[in-house]
Design a protein around this motif. Structure first.
Motif, PDB file in Angstrom:
ATOM      1  N   GLU A 114       1.062  -1.225  -0.076  1.00 47.55           N
ATOM      2  CA  GLU A 114      -0.092   0.087   0.116  1.00 47.55           C
ATOM      3  C   GLU A 114       0.809   1.286  -0.033  1.00 47.55           C
ATOM      4  OE1 GLU A 114      -3.806  -1.245   2.565  1.00 47.55           O
ATOM      5  OE2 GLU A 114      -2.012  -1.260   3.674  1.00 47.55           O
TER       6      GLU A 114
ATOM      7  N   VAL B 226      -1.477  13.057  -1.751  1.00 48.64           N
ATOM      8  CA  VAL B 226      -2.010  11.812  -0.996  1.00 48.64           C
ATOM      9  C   VAL B 226      -3.492  11.949  -1.238  1.00 48.64           C
ATOM     10  CG1 VAL B 226      -2.790  10.959   1.274  1.00 48.64           C
ATOM     11  CG2 VAL B 226      -0.369  11.998   0.720  1.00 48.64           C
ATOM     12  N   ALA B 227      -4.252  13.011  -1.387  1.00 47.20           N
ATOM     13  CA  ALA B 227      -5.814  12.800  -1.678  1.00 47.20           C
ATOM     14  C   ALA B 227      -6.050  12.259  -3.252  1.00 47.20           C
ATOM     15  CB  ALA B 227      -6.423  14.342  -1.703  1.00 47.20           C
ATOM     16  N   ARG B 228      -5.042  12.697  -4.336  1.00 40.15           N
ATOM     17  CA  ARG B 228      -5.195  12.116  -5.553  1.00 40.15           C
ATOM     18  C   ARG B 228      -4.620  10.528  -5.471  1.00 40.15           C
ATOM     19  NH1 ARG B 228      -1.760  16.919  -8.278  1.00 40.15           N
ATOM     20  NH2 ARG B 228      -3.673  18.390  -8.598  1.00 40.15           N
TER      21      ARG B 228
ATOM     22  N   ARG C 268      -5.315   8.490  -3.150  1.00 44.95           N
ATOM     23  CA  ARG C 268      -6.576   7.949  -2.693  1.00 44.95           C
ATOM     24  C   ARG C 268      -7.384   7.631  -3.542  1.00 44.95           C
ATOM     25  NH1 ARG C 268      -7.346   9.939   3.579  1.00 44.95           N
ATOM     26  NH2 ARG C 268      -7.391   7.674   4.030  1.00 44.95           N
ATOM     27  N   GLU C 269      -7.541   8.236  -4.610  1.00 46.98           N
ATOM     28  CA  GLU C 269      -8.673   7.923  -5.486  1.00 46.98           C
ATOM     29  C   GLU C 269      -8.386   7.032  -6.101  1.00 46.98           C
ATOM     30  OE1 GLU C 269      -8.550  11.609  -7.945  1.00 46.98           O
ATOM     31  OE2 GLU C 269      -9.342  12.765  -6.338  1.00 46.98           O
ATOM     32  N   GLU C 270      -7.250   6.186  -6.254  1.00 50.07           N
ATOM     33  CA  GLU C 270      -6.774   5.150  -7.027  1.00 50.07           C
ATOM     34  C   GLU C 270      -6.208   4.049  -6.399  1.00 50.07           C
ATOM     35  OE1 GLU C 270      -5.145   5.570 -10.943  1.00 50.07           O
ATOM     36  OE2 GLU C 270      -4.934   7.481 -10.997  1.00 50.07           O
TER      37      GLU C 270
ATOM     38  N   ASP D 280      -4.812   1.894  -2.542  1.00 52.81           N
ATOM     39  CA  ASP D 280      -4.979   1.971  -1.181  1.00 52.81           C
ATOM     40  C   ASP D 280      -3.800   2.707  -0.480  1.00 52.81           C
ATOM     41  OD1 ASP D 280      -6.954   0.061  -1.480  1.00 52.81           O
ATOM     42  OD2 ASP D 280      -5.758  -1.692  -1.360  1.00 52.81           O
ATOM     43  N   VAL D 281      -4.315   3.493   0.427  1.00 50.05           N
ATOM     44  CA  VAL D 281      -3.226   4.302   1.203  1.00 50.05           C
ATOM     45  C   VAL D 281      -3.246   4.023   2.775  1.00 50.05           C
ATOM     46  CG1 VAL D 281      -2.780   6.706   1.900  1.00 50.05           C
ATOM     47  CG2 VAL D 281      -3.421   6.208  -0.481  1.00 50.05           C
ATOM     48  N   ARG D 282      -2.335   3.702   3.373  1.00 44.38           N
ATOM     49  CA  ARG D 282      -2.139   3.247   4.814  1.00 44.38           C
ATOM     50  C   ARG D 282      -1.574   4.768   5.386  1.00 44.38           C
ATOM     51  NH1 ARG D 282      -1.572  -1.452   8.111  1.00 44.38           N
ATOM     52  NH2 ARG D 282      -2.396  -2.494   6.388  1.00 44.38           N
ATOM     53  N   LEU D 283      -2.138   5.275   6.302  1.00 42.04           N
ATOM     54  CA  LEU D 283      -1.735   6.216   7.233  1.00 42.04           C
ATOM     55  C   LEU D 283      -0.920   5.784   8.427  1.00 42.04           C
ATOM     56  CD1 LEU D 283      -4.830   8.617   7.273  1.00 42.04           C
ATOM     57  CD2 LEU D 283      -2.996   8.450   5.555  1.00 42.04           C
TER      58      LEU D 283
END
Length: 184
Positions: free
Chosen positions: A81, A140-142, A144-146, A148-151
């Motif tokens: 991710e 990061v916003a962009r 997240r559109e495509e 999986d993003v883990r914070l």
């Protein structure tokens, strides 16, 4: 592979913290985390073709500890991710409705993007152009559109500086022995 972008940040990346420029401090931290820096002249196609993850480390987060950067890379490799360093929001947030300040927003539901942003090899390959690193929160916003993003919650020293006053606070924080403080 690591990139420390300086575009769209004004002169602040070249200010000094502990006697080193912010960009040098960020670069040293990446190297100490075991990440090889990429020369700015390397074409994006070569980066894509490498089949390796890419670590974007903002020089405006110059004291992010190498251990934290290494943890973010390890998490990316384990999960495949995008991994993003974030800090909790500490300011009071208010809604603005039709120009009028309204209700307080629950800040526990929000974070501040700091550094790094670690892109797994599959994401790097999927990006036809280099990511726009001028604004990590927008990046990061962009993403997240495509993807999986883990914070990943970053230590206090990974916070972003916006000006010389923030830099003075960060340097003082590191000298006080705060969590994630810079070693001798």
């Amino acid at each position: 592979m690591g990139i420390v972008p300086v575009s769209d940040r004004g002169p602040l990346p070249f200010a000094l913290v502990h006697g080193e420029s912010l960009v040098a401090s960020a670069s040293f931290a990446l190297e100490h985390a075991g990440v090889a820096l990429v020369d700015f002249n390397v074409p994006w196609q070569e980066v894509r073709d490498s089949g390796r993850p890419v670590v974007l480390h903002d020089p405006l987060c110059p004291l992010a500890p190498p251990e934290f950067l290494a943890e973010a890379v390890s998490t990316c490799l384990d999960t495949d991710e995008v991994v993003v360093g974030v800090r909790p929001v500490t300011d009071t947030l208010k809604r603005v409705e039709e120009g009028t300040v309204g209700a307080t927003v629950d800040r526990d539901a929000h974070v501040v993007v700091c550094s790094p942003v670690v892109l797994p090899a599959g994401v790097v390959t999927a990006l036809p152009e280099p990511p726009d690193t001028g604004d990590f929160a927008l990046l990061v916003a962009r993403l997240r559109e495509e993807f999986d993003v883990r914070l990943l919650e970053a230590p206090a020293l990974a916070r972003r500086v916006h000006d010389e006053a923030d830099l003075a606070v960060l340097e003082s924080l590191s000298e006080s022995g705060a969590e994630g403080a810079r070693g001798p």
